[in-house]
Structures are given as C-alpha cells and as structure tokens.
Design a protein around this motif. Structure first.
Motif, PDB file in Angstrom:
ATOM      1  N   GLU A   1      10.666  -7.830  -2.752  1.00 41.39           N
ATOM      2  CA  GLU A   1      10.777  -9.111  -3.447  1.00 41.39           C
ATOM      3  C   GLU A   1      12.230  -9.285  -3.872  1.00 41.39           C
ATOM      4  O   GLU A   1      12.750  -8.482  -4.636  1.00 41.39           O
ATOM      5  CB  GLU A   1       9.871  -9.132  -4.672  1.00 41.39           C
ATOM      6  CG  GLU A   1       8.398  -9.200  -4.314  1.00 41.39           C
ATOM      7  CD  GLU A   1       7.480  -8.895  -5.486  1.00 41.39           C
ATOM      8  OE1 GLU A   1       6.353  -9.389  -5.493  1.00 41.39           O
ATOM      9  OE2 GLU A   1       7.888  -8.141  -6.392  1.00 41.39           O
TER      10      GLU A   1
ATOM     11  N   ASP B   1       4.711  -8.665 -11.629  1.00 47.42           N
ATOM     12  CA  ASP B   1       3.560  -8.839 -10.727  1.00 47.42           C
ATOM     13  C   ASP B   1       3.314 -10.313 -10.373  1.00 47.42           C
ATOM     14  O   ASP B   1       2.925 -10.631  -9.256  1.00 47.42           O
ATOM     15  CB  ASP B   1       2.289  -8.257 -11.353  1.00 47.42           C
ATOM     16  CG  ASP B   1       1.955  -6.868 -10.793  1.00 47.42           C
ATOM     17  OD1 ASP B   1       2.830  -6.262 -10.146  1.00 47.42           O
ATOM     18  OD2 ASP B   1       0.817  -6.399 -10.999  1.00 47.42           O
TER      19      ASP B   1
ATOM     20  N   ASP C   1       4.751   0.939  -8.895  1.00 45.06           N
ATOM     21  CA  ASP C   1       5.508  -0.247  -9.285  1.00 45.06           C
ATOM     22  C   ASP C   1       5.492  -0.306 -10.809  1.00 45.06           C
ATOM     23  O   ASP C   1       4.967   0.588 -11.475  1.00 45.06           O
ATOM     24  CB  ASP C   1       4.915  -1.506  -8.642  1.00 45.06           C
ATOM     25  CG  ASP C   1       3.448  -1.699  -9.000  1.00 45.06           C
ATOM     26  OD1 ASP C   1       2.903  -0.882  -9.773  1.00 45.06           O
ATOM     27  OD2 ASP C   1       2.845  -2.661  -8.501  1.00 45.06           O
TER      28      ASP C   1
ATOM     29  N   ASP D   1       7.988  -0.673  -1.690  1.00 42.03           N
ATOM     30  CA  ASP D   1       6.720  -1.116  -2.303  1.00 42.03           C
ATOM     31  C   ASP D   1       5.661  -1.023  -1.196  1.00 42.03           C
ATOM     32  O   ASP D   1       5.159  -2.010  -0.694  1.00 42.03           O
ATOM     33  CB  ASP D   1       6.878  -2.538  -2.835  1.00 42.03           C
ATOM     34  CG  ASP D   1       5.615  -3.054  -3.510  1.00 42.03           C
ATOM     35  OD1 ASP D   1       4.611  -2.317  -3.587  1.00 42.03           O
ATOM     36  OD2 ASP D   1       5.623  -4.224  -3.947  1.00 42.03           O
TER      37      ASP D   1
HETATM   38 MG    MG Z   1       3.763  -6.294  -6.519  1.00 44.12          MG
END
Ligand code: MG
Ligand code: MG
Ligand code: MG
Length: 306
Positions: A219, A147, A12, A202
C-alpha cells in the motif's frame, strides 16, 4: 500457564497492536497472564506506531506447540507458523473470512465483518467495562486507520470511523488523518528494499481447493516509485513461485491516492485471474480501478475460479 496473544506470521499493525490491546484487556479481567507476542518481524509502519505511542515490541514466538494461545486478525492455519494446530486456541478476535482452525474445547470468538480487528477489540473493552489506556488507544486508532486505508477501503464501516474518533479523544490526537498520512509515507518507502522484501512485505498464502495462491500487497502513496522495478519484481515472483511450489503469485501495488491497484500476476493459469477480475493481463499486469482491499475485493473473486 500463560496465554500468548498473536496474529498472522507476517505481522501487520493490526495483528501487533491487537496482541498488545487484547493482552492488556485480558490481564484486567482474567487470572491467567496474557502475553503479547508475534510470529514474525514487524514492518516499518508498525515500528512507527510503537515509537509514536511508546508501545513495547511483543515477544517473538515462532513455535507454539503445546501452548495456550489467543489469535487476532486471522483464523487460517496457513497464515500462522506450522505448529499452530498443536496449540490450544482459547479465543479469536478477527475481521476476515473464517479460516480452517478448529478446537477441541469451547472458545470465545469476537468476529465481525468490519474494517479492523482493533475495532472489534474496542467493543470487547466496552463489553468488559475496561478503560483503554491512552497509549493503547493511540495504537489501536492507528491500526484502524491503517487497515481501513484512512477510511477509504470498502471494508471500512461506520463503526470503524466512530471508534477512531472515540480513540483519538482518549489518545489526545486531534489531527489523526495527518498522523495517518505520516504513517503511510513511512509505509510507502521502497528504496533500499530488495524485490523479495517487497514481494513478502504483506504476504499471505491461501489454499484454494488444493492450489496454493500467494497474495502480497504494497500500500503506497504513489506506486509510480516502482515503475522502473516491475520486471525485477515479476522476476522474483517467478522465483518465489518455484521455490514455494505455488500455483499463483499475485502482488498488488495499491495506490491509496489514485484508489486502485496494479495487479502483478505469475500463474499456472493466468486465465483464472483474468476471469476473476474480468480483465486482460498485459505483460503479467493489469490496473484494477477502485480495488484497495485484498480480503474484500481480491480473495472472494479469485477463490471461486479454483
Ligand atoms: Mg492490510
Ligand atoms: Mg492483518
Ligand atoms: Mg486486520
């Protein structure tokens, strides 16, 4: 002999930027050469960050047996390439639960329960008294905004928000929240991605007392973009479960505006997942209000069920 700095194998933005920011810092204060690296392909979000601030793509390093390494953003062997246990770990910078990796010699560890590894990296720069270059500051700021889901994640602390403000000054980015929204729009793109690409975007595997549990997270600004594809995604989760011999596959469709996650579940024991969240699965899914963080709101509840 050089030291490779890298994060988990489905990288990520935190793990890619962390490799860059830690390698730069180490190259200012140590004699050996530190090389930013990665164990897998980068995401569209990370590409956006690198392009925005002129960051160089870290080199792909998928075998590390016999190498000297510095890890960022995790310490669990399952999240790295298979030969990670044959590498010499010189240090770890992280913000997750402690993993199973261990060492034969003393190492440095910078681990804190805060929103982002790059917030910890900021504190490393302060501790060494090294100035953060403008481009690296911009990338670190974006990693923290990613994050912490623009400070909305329950993992976000006052330290993270303060560090983003400090970094935004160095990077000369005034409206960092607007830039972060731009980044999340890039991250939210699902058109043209196969179900497998979505299910591994992810992706992390966890060994839960001998049972392998995979948890993937998407997300998005608006998860209704996937309403018509849920069955296809579940079908692929079933296939993945067979192929990889997993006990459970979870995909979190996290809606950052509605602030919650639609949990999709394919499991040998779905009742464990229902018990973890005190919720009932319908058609292999359930809405989990306020759940944004895999590390803080999902893993700690699923793990005890095993
Ligand atoms: Mg994350
Ligand atoms: Mg990470
Ligand atoms: Mg992280």
């Amino acid at each position: 002999m050089s030291v490779y700095v890298f994060g988990h194998k489905v990288p990520d933005s935190d793990s890619i930027v962390g490799a860059i920011s830690i390698a730069y810092l180490k190259n200012q204060v140590e004699d050996e050469e530190y090389i930013p690296a990665r164990q897998g392909e980068i995401s569209a979000e990370t590409e956006f960050i690198l392009n925005k601030f002129g960051g160089k793509l870290p080199e792909l390093k998928t075998t590390v047996a016999g190498e000297r390494v510095y890890l960022v953003d995790d310490s669990d062997s399952h999240l790295f390439q298979d030969d990670i246990k044959e590498a010499t770990i010189l240090g770890i910078t992280d913000h997750h639960k402690l993993g199973d990796l261990t060492t034969n010699a003393p190492l440095e560890m910078w681990v804190r329960p805060i929103g982002c590894s790059n917030t910890v990296v900021y504190e490393m720069y302060q501790s060494y008294g090294v100035e953060i270059p403008k481009d690296i500051a911009g990338m670190m700021m974006m990693a923290i905004l990613s994050d912490t889901v623009i400070f909305k994640s329950p993992t976000c602390t006052k330290v993270d928000t303060r560090v983003v403000k400090e970094l935004s000054k160095i990077a000369e980015v005034e409206d960092y929240k607007a830039l972060a929204m731009e980044m999340f729009i890039v991250k939210s793109a699902v058109d043209g991605s196969s179900a497998r690409e979505l299910n591994t975007r992810d992706y992390k595997e966890f060994d839960m007392n001998g049972s392998m549990v995979a948890v993937n997270q998407l997300e998005m600004i608006d998860i209704s973009a996937l309403d018509a594809r849920k069955e296809e995604i579940l079908e692929d989760m079933r296939a993945m479960k067979e192929e990889k011999n997993l006990h459970t596959v979870l995909t979190l469709l996290t809606d950052i505006m509605k602030e919650g996650s639609q949990l999709l579940c394919v499991s040998d024991a779905p009742q464990k997942i229902e018990a973890a969240f005190d919720a009932k699965l319908e058609n292999n899914q359930v809405w989990l209000d306020k759940v944004l963080s895999r590390k803080k709101q999902v893993i700690p509840f699923v793990q005890p069920q095993f």
